[in-house]
Motif scaffolding. Structure first.
Motif, short mmCIF file in Angstrom:
data_model
loop_
_atom_site.label_atom_id
_atom_site.label_comp_id
_atom_site.label_asym_id
_atom_site.label_seq_id
_atom_site.Cartn_x
_atom_site.Cartn_y
_atom_site.Cartn_z
N LEU A 157 0.98 -1.20 -0.10
CA LEU A 157 -0.09 -0.19 -0.15
C LEU A 157 0.91 1.32 -0.04
O LEU A 157 2.05 1.28 0.54
N GLY A 158 0.28 2.32 -0.73
CA GLY A 158 1.30 3.62 -0.81
C GLY A 158 1.76 3.65 -2.31
O GLY A 158 2.08 4.86 -2.51
N MET A 159 1.76 2.50 -2.89
CA MET A 159 1.96 2.83 -4.27
C MET A 159 1.22 3.60 -5.25
O MET A 159 -0.04 3.76 -4.72
N THR A 160 1.55 4.33 -6.28
CA THR A 160 0.41 4.96 -6.66
C THR A 160 -0.36 4.24 -7.75
O THR A 160 0.21 3.14 -8.27
N PHE A 161 -1.33 4.91 -8.05
CA PHE A 161 -2.38 4.54 -9.12
C PHE A 161 -1.69 4.17 -10.51
O PHE A 161 -1.73 3.14 -11.19
N ARG A 162 -0.90 5.23 -10.61
CA ARG A 162 -0.16 5.21 -12.00
C ARG A 162 0.90 4.02 -12.09
O ARG A 162 0.91 3.34 -12.94
N ASP A 163 1.45 3.99 -11.03
CA ASP A 163 2.32 2.75 -10.94
C ASP A 163 1.65 1.29 -11.24
O ASP A 163 2.23 0.36 -11.79
N LEU A 164 0.67 1.31 -10.47
CA LEU A 164 -0.07 -0.15 -10.56
C LEU A 164 -0.84 -0.46 -11.96
O LEU A 164 -0.44 -1.39 -12.50
N LEU A 165 -1.19 0.87 -12.29
CA LEU A 165 -1.92 0.72 -13.78
C LEU A 165 -1.19 0.68 -14.92
O LEU A 165 -1.26 -0.23 -15.86
N TYR A 166 -0.02 1.34 -14.86
CA TYR A 166 0.86 1.48 -15.91
C TYR A 166 2.01 0.64 -15.63
O TYR A 166 2.62 -0.12 -16.56
N GLY A 167 2.54 0.63 -14.56
CA GLY A 167 3.89 -0.03 -14.25
C GLY A 167 3.40 -1.74 -14.30
O GLY A 167 4.39 -2.63 -14.75
N LEU A 168 2.60 -1.91 -13.48
CA LEU A 168 2.08 -3.47 -13.33
C LEU A 168 1.31 -4.26 -14.36
O LEU A 168 1.54 -5.01 -14.86
N ALA A 169 0.05 -3.12 -14.83
CA ALA A 169 -0.96 -3.71 -15.40
C ALA A 169 -0.62 -3.46 -16.85
O ALA A 169 -1.65 -3.62 -17.96
N GLY A 170 0.21 -2.82 -17.33
CA GLY A 170 0.86 -2.70 -18.66
C GLY A 170 0.14 -1.50 -19.62
O GLY A 170 -0.05 -1.43 -20.47
N GLY A 171 -0.36 -0.53 -18.56
CA GLY A 171 -0.80 0.65 -19.34
C GLY A 171 -2.21 0.27 -19.97
O GLY A 171 -2.60 -0.87 -19.88
N VAL A 172 -2.84 1.32 -20.57
CA VAL A 172 -4.28 1.10 -21.39
C VAL A 172 -4.07 0.75 -22.93
O VAL A 172 -3.02 1.07 -23.49
N ARG A 173 -4.72 0.18 -23.21
CA ARG A 173 -4.82 -0.55 -24.81
C ARG A 173 -4.68 0.54 -25.56
O ARG A 173 -5.05 1.75 -25.56
N GLU A 174 -3.87 0.37 -26.58
CA GLU A 174 -3.58 1.23 -27.95
C GLU A 174 -3.06 2.56 -27.22
O GLU A 174 -3.39 3.58 -28.12
#
Lengths: 435, 862
Positions: A259-276
């Protein structure tokens, strides 16, 4: 960016046999139970959980040790009920824990039961979780055969058994008192509180209701020590949480992060960012009940800190389910789909939710299908206000018995907050088209 | 010093609601405490006789220092609590909840039975929004659908408050309706192929806060503002539930329950509630008739009365007063019974008088037993049921018993001959075998059930089995009274049987619970004469009649052929009597041979007082003018007395009430004035119950005082304790008046003939929907009459060699008949249960009143 795997460690490390008794024992399962029973100090477990700062992983984020402390000291029998009725749309973490590491849960239940002095625990498993149910039931049988459950566990004199109950497909049964009603064989409808479950819960006895992930974390807190665990995370959001990321990301899935990680790191760093490589238009940070955040830097750079997001943006991390929508998405359509879910799942017990969720759904249907009227958005906000006065943010103020009603209002509040101009413009156009 | 009362002694809590500060009982709910102090918090789901559920959200309030908006119906008061029910936020919530309730409501008020007395209408007016913002399609259901023969459901109007469901479950124990589906599709329904057949279903219609539940009996028959209302007591059985009877165009159209704390708690049974139509039946005989040459002809009242008086006078001259007998009198008022008592005992001089028809208990016992009140059930040490099925006999007493046992935890000792509606909740079950004494271990079991509890044991005693002599019941009662500290509560079911017995309509008794011997001097003084010797009871009268010793039989609302347990004996008696004088509303099997028919008024057509099973004297109201020239029974008796040479000098019913108060010892103080001013009536003898009297402070009002609530709230009559207790001397009988009779507990030892291993011992009980006039002349209820069958234990069924539902031939000393048989695990082996019925298949043809018990030989017809 990396995950911090604690509760998901075994299932990630041993993808082929993490759920079996052999696989679990080979990777340290039940060692903490053995240690706790050997030590024989129920208060110590509670102390460690308190020091760990562990908060409920089901959605409300209530401190676990505090919840346990509400049990009246001299009232027996008492029950531990495990809420495995994971039904919050887009949440799929407990399912993974049930299917792929049931022994971790069983160990957590046994330790926690020992700590709160309960001898029978009930696991209420979402009916649709067929595999999870099978594996949990098998795990309980295997654990019992090995002496980790049942009479006189590991020679300690402590008895504990687990009863597994399958739900029948009602979202509301994830609400703890509705769960208890359902477990008792009644229709799943929330109870009026007080009395709170800790005083009068299952079969009118003192009861603790904990989430699967919460209890799965307990053996690790015992292993690490509460203080050590509390070093993970940020502020009052200690430790790790599993986030179920879905929607328009390239790599949807469950991620256990500190906890404490940013949404950006989670969504872009781990979840690979947004499609296209599209932009995030908005995302729902904590399950369908939560209000939304947008793809703005302010929101994306916010930390995964339960109190911070609530105090700053009025949203909740809830069940840890993040739904991401890119810029091609019609927020009104999403709002309608969410509203339809809540209208469908409203139990019908109290008036504002029963009638209000249905009304909201009907209006949003019109709005999302080109039949809106300019006054509809304000109507929705007003109707929502009669379910959740002021349409304020979590924790909900509500005219309903349980938070399901206000949950259905979150999408309206978010639409109004972030997309008011867009929606009004469109309603005017639609009205014009039908004039 | 008295100035410094320690704070700890305060037993109340101080609460402030909307600026009104008052003291309330700890644990009391905010909604109720506020209402009692003048602050009405709107509500739909809350009902003070049921557990709160907090569903409708109409009663949300703000409490200082608390979070959110708690429901006033689930929040108990606390010391120092400050409640606001009128803030902008609360008003917004009320407005919102009403809007939500209305969006799917059909607003078909113009064709809705509830229109004009509808809480949803009223509260919308008082607290709701002025206009609708809902433009979507409303929820639709086919409407209405029947939940049963009596109750119809309109799901579009329903606001899902669960009052009906909760009533059926919590109060009646008939879990036959529940919610189906969820969200805004949630609806009340009965279970598939299982109608809402509850004896208490009509209560759900009354407490429904909208027009979702309607009564097939009342549906579309009136608008509430066209109804006129009179407060009354229901005399369908001996419970005497308080009610408000309403009429339109001189027809009774509705009976609503009034909430009386000591009696019915706001409930009625369906038989009482819907048994109105018989009063206006086309079969009613409403003009006096005499028979000449076998042909009936309508005559004037003077002619009919002369004819009756002549017959009586002639019989008395030729054969003595003992040749005249009077049966009946349990259906009318106390005034009716009293004047008939005067006529029979004081004027004619016969003691062959009985208000019971062989289906009760000896007057010596009923009038002299140490009595309990209904409310004593709630605080009893234990309750012993020495009867059969109270749900069929005295339904609302069953509800009170059920509450005492389930809600208040009073242990129940079940001594009934077969299982009944409360057996599942009994602490002790010891089935009595008809004709045999109580099981030896019963007393130990009772003592065990009583352990650790205070108070007295209340024995509910009735004549549960018409096929066994009353001796065994009295014997068991005597035994219980010897061993335990008991009080008795009669469960004799006939409408005003207790009033009639109190009025002296029993052999060996005179009015006011005094015996013929004890009261001889006093009543000779008052009346000018009383019978010389104790006369015959109903069975004795019928035997004497069959033997030709009764020349004139007066049937005051009695039909022995259909109603006496031994129909064979009754038929022989009726056939042998020279002259039958019938005082009734209908022709019956017994009055077909009558020489004179005198039409009397029925319930709803007459005013007066009645006495319920606990001895509570209450008013009945006159709501409609009598049909035809029907006359009150007491007036008929007075007219006959005049023709027999005695002017009773009674002009009004109040004068009769006052005469009873003056001459009948147990009624001392029960003046017409007292009965009118005491909200809950008065329990006899009043001297012992003075502190229970509550003076009414207003008349019955179906509309709540503030106009915001209507009949769906418990209808009440406001009252208060008298400032000064009435002067004891005003309620104590004259010093010369005879003492009240006391039962001497002499136990007749029942003769216990050995049971033949091949025979089944018969238990005959009363079904609620019997073949009495009220049911048979009310088509709606007539449809609910069960087919008679013989219920036996499954093992006996196997022994007989017949399947459940098959036909068997049953033979008693009276003869044989063929009946359907049904397996019933609640019936002990060796016992056979049957409902009483006088029709061809009924038990009345099997019962032999001359035998202590009836043993049946049962043969398979295969």
């Amino acid at each position: 960016m990396t995950e911090t795997r604690i509760v998901t460690k075994r299932l990630r490390d041993r993808p082929d046999d993490s759920w079996t008794i052999d696989g679990a024992l080979a990777s340290g399962a039940y060692e903490q139970l053995r240690a706790v029973l050997a030590k024989g100090d129920t208060a110590d477990v509670q102390e460690q959980v308190k020091l760990s700062g562990l908060r409920g992983r089901g959605g409300a984020g209530f401190p676990t040790a505090q919840k346990w402390s509400f049990l009246p000291p001299d009232s027996f029998p008492r029950y531990l009920v495990v809420n495995a009725d994971e039904g919050e749309p887009s949440t799929f973490k407990d399912r993974m824990l049930l299917e792929r590491d049931p022994h971790q849960l069983v160990e957590g239940i046994a330790i926690s039961s020992y700590s709160v002095k309960c001898n029978v625990a009930y696991v209420y498993v979402r009916g649709e979780f067929a595999l999870g149910y099978e594996r949990l039931a098998r795990a309980i049988d295997d654990a019992r055969a090995k002496g980790f459950l049942g009479r006189d566990i590991l020679g300690s004199g402590f008895d504990c058994d687990i009863v597994v109950h399958r739900g029948a497909g009602a979202y509301i049964c994830g609400e703890e008192t509705a769960l208890l009603e359902s477990l008792e064989g009644s229709q799943g409808m929330p109870r009026i509180r007080p009395p709170f479950p800790a005083i009068e819960g299952l079969y009118a006895k003192p009861t603790v209701v904990n989430n699967v992930e919460t209890l799965s974390t307990v053996p690790h807190i015992v292993r690490m020590g509460g203080e050590e665990y509390a070093k993970l995370g940020v502020n009052r959001s200690t430790g790790t949480r599993i986030f179920s990321v879905s929607g328009h990301v390239n790599q949807p899935g469950n991620y256990e992060v500190e906890l404490g990680m940013t949404f950006r790191d989670l969504l872009y760093g781990l979840a690979g960012g947004v499609r296209e490589n599209r932009k995030i238009k908005f995302f729902i940070p904590g399950g369908a009940s939560s209000q939304w955040l947008t793809g703005s830097d302010e929101h994306l750079d916010a930390p995964l800190d339960m109190d911070f997001v609530q105090q700053t943006f009025g949203v909740m991390l809830g069940s840890g389910a993040i739904m991401v929508y890119d810029e091609t998405v019609d927020p009104v359509l999403i709002a309608w789909r969410l509203a339809k879910f809540f209208a469908h799942e409203s139990c019908g017990k109290c008036t504002p939710c029963r009638e209000g969720t249905g009304w909201i759904e009907k209006v949003l249907y019109r709005m999302s299908h080109g039949l809106g009227r300019p006054a509809d958005l304000d109507l929705l906000v007003d109707v929502g206000g009669n379910i959740s006065p002021g349409v304020v943010n979590a924790p909900f103020v509500q005219t309903t018995i349980c938070p399901l009603g206000p949950s259905a209002v979150s999408c309206i509040a978010s639409l109004n907050k972030f997309f008011r101009d867009e929606v009004l413009e469109r309603l005017r156009n639609d009205a014009g088209a039908h004039a | 010093m008295t100035t410094a009362e320690p704070q700890a002694q305060k037993t109340t809590v101080t609460v402030t609601v909307d600026g009104v500060t008052f003291e309330a009982q700890p644990g009391e709910l905010v909604i109720k405490a506020a209402q009692e102090h003048g602050v009405y918090i709107p509500r739909f789901c809350w009902h003070e006789r049921m557990e709160p559920v907090g569903m409708c959200r109409m009663c949300l309030v703000e409490i200082e220092g608390g979070r959110g908006y708690p429901p006033a119906c689930t929040t108990p008061v606390a010391d120092g609590m400050v409640v606001h029910t009128q803030t902008d936020a609360v008003k917004q919530i009320q407005d919102g909840v009403l809007e939500f309730l209305l969006i799917n409501h059909p607003l078909d008020c113009p064709v809705c039975d509830r229109g004009g007395e509808c809480p949803l209408q009223d509260q919308t007016l008082a607290f709701g929004p002025g206009e609708s913002r809902f433009v979507e399609e409303k929820r639709h259901f086919p409407k209405p659908i029947p939940l049963s023969e009596l109750v119809l459901l309109d799901r579009e109007r329903c606001i899902q408050c669960a009052r009906c469901i909760r009533f059926a479950d919590e109060i009646a124990g008939d879990v036959l309706i529940d919610f189906v589906d969820r969200g805004d599709r949630m609806q009340v329904l009965n279970f598939e192929e299982q109608p809402f057949d509850s004896y208490f279903s009509g209560n759900t219609v009354q407490i429904c806060p909208v027009g979702a539940l309607t009564a097939s009996q009342y549906r579309f028959r009136a608008r509430p503002w066209d109804l006129s209302t009179v407060e009354t007591s229901c005399t369908t059985c001996s419970m005497h539930c308080r009610g408000a009877v309403q009429s339109s165009s001189n027809r009774l159209v509705r009976l609503l329950a009034v909430d009386s704390e000591p009696v019915n708690h706001g409930w009625l049974c369906d038989k009482g509630r819907y048994g109105l139509e018989w009063v206006h039946s086309e079969h009613r005989l409403i003009e006096p008739q005499v028979r000449d040459g076998g042909v009936w002809s309508e005559v004037s009242w003077p002619d009919a009365l002369d004819r009756a008086a002549d017959a009586i006078e002639t019989a008395k001259e030729l054969h003595g007063a003992d040749a005249i007998a009077v049966l009946g009198g349990a259906r009318g008022t106390n005034e009716d019974a009293y004047v008939w008592s005067v006529l029979a005992k004081g004027v004619i001089g016969t003691d062959n008088v009985d208000a019971q028809l062989g289906d009760g208990l000896p007057a010596e016992f009923v009038l002299g037993m140490e009595r309990a009140e209904i409310a004593d059930l709630d605080r009893a040490r234990a309750i012993v049921v020495l009867d059969h099925d109270l749900r069929d006999e005295v339904p609302v007493l069953f509800l009170r018993l059920r509450r005492a046992v389930l809600e208040l935890g009073v242990p129940l000792v079940d001594l009934a001959p077969a299982a009944h509606g409360l057996s599942a909740h009994a602490a002790v079950i010891a089935r009595t075998v008809p004709g045999e004494p109580l099981a030896a271990n019963v007393h130990d079991e009772i003592s065990r059930a009583c352990e650790g509890r205070q108070g007295r044991v209340v024995v509910v005693v009735g004549r549960g089995n018409l096929a066994a002599a009353a001796d065994s019941i009295v014997g068991a009662a005597a035994e219980l009274a010897r061993v335990h500290d008991v009080r008795f509560l009669s469960a004799l079911r006939r409408g005003n049987v207790h009033g009639a017995l109190d009025a002296g309509l029993a052999p060996g008794f005179l009015p006011g619970r005094t015996t013929l011997d004890a009261g001889r001097a006093w009543f000779t003084d008052q009346w000018g004469g009383v019978p010389a010797e104790r006369g015959l009871d109903a069975e004795g009268i019928l035997r004497a009649a069959a033997d030709g010793k009764i020349r004139v039989l007066v049937l005051v609302g009695a039909d022995p052929v259909s109603d006496f347990p031994d129909a064979t004996l009754a038929r022989r008696a009726i056939d042998a009597v020279d002259t039958i004088i019938a005082v009734d509303g209908f022709e019956s099997e017994s009055t077909k041979r009558a020489e004179v028919f005198l039409p009397c008024t029925l319930w709803g057509e007459k005013a007066g007082t009645v006495t319920n099973l606990e001895g509570r004297v209450q008013r009945v109201g006159r709501k409609v003018a009598p049909e035809g020239t029907a006359m009150d029974d007491w007036r008929i008796a007075a007219e006959l007395a005049l023709r027999l040479g005695r002017d009773l000098d009674l002009a009004t019913v109040d004068e009769v009430t006052d005469e009873i108060a003056r001459v009948a010892p147990a009624f001392a103080g029960v003046t017409s004035e007292l009965v009118k001013s005491a909200r809950d009536g008065a329990v006899l003898p009043v001297a012992g119950h003075l502190d229970e009297i509550v003076l009414r402070t207003g008349e019955l009002s179906i509309m709540a005082d503030d106009g915001s609530g209507t009949s769906w709230d418990p209808i009440k009559v406001h009252g208060e304790a008298p400032e000064e207790p009435a002067d004891e001397s005003e309620v104590t009988a004259h010093v010369d008046a005879p003492a009240l009779h006391v039962w001497d507990r002499r136990a007749p030892q029942p003769e216990a003939p050995a049971r033949d291993a091949y025979a089944l011992r018969l238990v005959v009980g009363r079904a609620l929907y019997d073949d009495g006039r009220l049911v048979s002349e009310t088509p709606l209820l007539q449809r609910l009459v069960r087919d008679p069958d013989l219920r036996v234990h499954p093992s006996d069924l196997a022994r007989i060699g017949v399947d459940s539902g098959g036909q068997v031939k049953v033979t008693s000393t009276r003869g044989s008949q063929v009946v359907a048989v049904r397996a019933d695990a609640g019936v002990p082996a060796g016992i056979a249960c049957m409902d009483f019925s006088a029709d061809a298949l009924g038990a009345a043809l099997l019962v032999d009143a001359g035998q202590p018990v009836v043993d049946l030989r049962v043969e398979s017809l295969r």
